[in-house]
Design an enzyme around this catalytic site. Sequence first.
Site: not given
Ligand code: URA
Length: 246
Positions: A112
């Site tokens: 993310d």
């Molecule tokens: N889980 C999440 O919530 N975000 C990420 O970027 C990777 C795993």
Amino acid sequence: MSGSLRLDRLLANLGYGSRREVRGLVLDGAVTLDGEPLADPEARLPLAPDLPARMQVDDAPLDPLPGTLALALHKPVGAVCSHKEGGRLVYELLPGRWRRRDPAISTVGRLDRDTSGLLLMTDDGALLHRVISPKAHVPKVYRARLARPLRGDEAGLFASGTLMLEGETKPLHPAELEALAPQDARLTIREGRYHQVRRMFAALGNHVEALHRERVGGLALPDDLAPGAWRLLNPAELAAIFAGPS
Ligand code: URA
């Protein structure tokens, strides 16, 4: 990558320019093999693994051959893996010509915008699938800073194989939680569902304030990589991805 490719095609596929531009580079004597200028843009070159070490373009070693590039990026908070999220793309952290490579470089899974840490990128489709395939069960290790103290039952619930995320119909595979401090945890997961770690803690009434990926399989984020920095991975590091911890 094996076989052979015309020099102009090879250079164009590596992003050094259009066919016409790379022909110009060759005719200017800017492309050398074992120190000797290559004169014929149409000459076929065997794509041996040692070619990048033997060939130079403008006095710099040739980029990794098509289909053999793999790197580790320390993804900074704020960079995005897809055009769909607004923000600076992780691809902008790499050399400009790499965006013109064919085959293109992709991220191996996604992080993310607000997550930092180890992001693998490659133009090797087989490698990408080996890492992200659900059957491969490659563990991914995250460090999460939480808004509220751990309750104490998280490790058991995450390990149970019965936890259901909101809006989903299949329970999560077992995951391992290690409590590091009341609001700090290390979590190992073997799948890659959308926003999985954040949603796992949300399912238990907590909230992830900061998330960082420390490791993919047996490959840890190199200590010497500052946020935004990257480096190519060598064969031993690639093998480490699949060599545990499992
Ligand atoms: N889980 C999440 O919530 N975000 C990420 O970027 C990777 C795993």
